[in-house]
Design a protein around this motif. Structure first.
Motif, short mmCIF file in Angstrom:
data_model
loop_
_atom_site.label_atom_id
_atom_site.label_comp_id
_atom_site.label_asym_id
_atom_site.label_seq_id
_atom_site.Cartn_x
_atom_site.Cartn_y
_atom_site.Cartn_z
N GLY A 40 -21.11 28.96 7.93
CA GLY A 40 -20.65 29.88 8.23
C GLY A 40 -20.42 30.14 9.53
N VAL A 41 -21.25 29.53 9.87
CA VAL A 41 -21.52 30.40 11.98
C VAL A 41 -21.02 28.56 12.88
CG1 VAL A 41 -23.54 31.51 10.82
CG2 VAL A 41 -23.61 29.27 11.79
N LEU A 42 -21.13 28.00 12.01
CA LEU A 42 -21.16 26.33 13.14
C LEU A 42 -19.37 27.08 13.70
CD1 LEU A 42 -22.96 23.58 11.74
CD2 LEU A 42 -23.30 24.67 13.59
N ASP A 43 -18.71 25.99 14.28
CA ASP A 43 -17.48 26.13 14.74
C ASP A 43 -17.51 24.93 14.43
OD1 ASP A 43 -17.10 28.79 16.45
OD2 ASP A 43 -17.78 27.36 18.49
N LEU A 44 -16.35 25.53 13.43
CA LEU A 44 -16.48 24.17 11.90
C LEU A 44 -14.96 22.75 12.82
CD1 LEU A 44 -16.98 22.80 9.83
CD2 LEU A 44 -14.20 23.87 8.81
N ASN A 45 -14.90 22.04 13.15
CA ASN A 45 -14.33 20.99 13.37
C ASN A 45 -13.00 20.15 12.42
OD1 ASN A 45 -15.05 21.09 16.43
ND2 ASN A 45 -17.54 20.36 15.54
N SER A 46 -12.25 19.85 13.09
CA SER A 46 -12.23 18.60 11.14
C SER A 46 -12.26 17.87 10.68
CB SER A 46 -10.44 17.94 11.47
OG SER A 46 -10.28 17.09 12.85
N ARG A 47 -12.29 17.86 9.37
CA ARG A 47 -13.20 16.65 8.84
C ARG A 47 -13.26 15.37 9.58
NH1 ARG A 47 -12.02 16.41 2.16
NH2 ARG A 47 -13.95 14.21 2.35
N TYR A 48 -11.69 14.85 9.45
CA TYR A 48 -11.27 13.85 10.35
C TYR A 48 -12.57 13.36 12.16
CZ TYR A 48 -8.77 10.64 13.89
OH TYR A 48 -9.04 9.59 14.49
#
Length: 174
Positions: A40-48
């Protein structure tokens, strides 16, 4: 950026002896993506992106496994302009094992496995006290100096993102 790391919870058993740390495989990218999302805090990148990371940067990244399941990851890369610097991109740990030293164990294992590096770099937002402690303690364990400077200001990151403070640790003598 690293996910917040809590203080050790003395009521939970330490999983250290049951933990294995190794380089990721491509399929581990899915688990890393799920862990990053769950923080909930990390900058989420795409699954790819996590799949590519586990393929193209496996030599500079690690995953922690407990009972065969990925419970943590550290993604990193060598700075192209300075290959002796290992840049930690993200650190994520499953909520069920936070506070048990998993992040520190992964960080130590990764740094020790990448040949020819003598500096570690990571960015942390000023309010992320857990990550500040994680990287500060790494510097202490390695008896290495740490410098702090703003790498990217909030105005560059946009969308209300806090500034990213660069932690530059080293030189680390092996």
């Amino acid at each position: 950026m690293a996910a917040p790391v809590g203080s050790p919870d003395r009521t939970r058993p330490n999983i250290g002896e049951q933990l294995t740390i190794g380089h990721p495989e491509v399929a581990d990218g899915v688990a890393c993506w799920r862990l990053a999302e769950a923080t909930g805090v990390l900058d989420l990148n795409s699954r790819y992106a996590y799949l590519l990371w586990c393929r193209d940067f496996a030599a500079t990244s690690v995953v922690a496994r407990h009972d065969g399941n990925v419970v943590g990851f550290v993604t990193g890369f060598r700075r192209p302009e300075e290959p002796s610097a290992l840049v930690v991109w993200q650190v994520g740990v499953d909520a069920a094992v936070r506070g048990q030293g998993v992040a520190a164990a992964m960080l130590d294992a990764l740094f020790d496995r990448v040949p020819g590096v003598d500096h570690l770099e990571a960015t942390v937002t000023p309010d992320n006290t857990g990550s500040i402690a994680l990287f500060s303690r790494f510097a202490e364990r390695r008896a290495a100096p740490v410098r702090h400077s703003e790498l990217f200001g909030a105005e560059l990151l946009g969308d209300g993102h806090a500034p990213e403070i660069l932690f530059r640790i080293g030189p680390v003598h092996r």
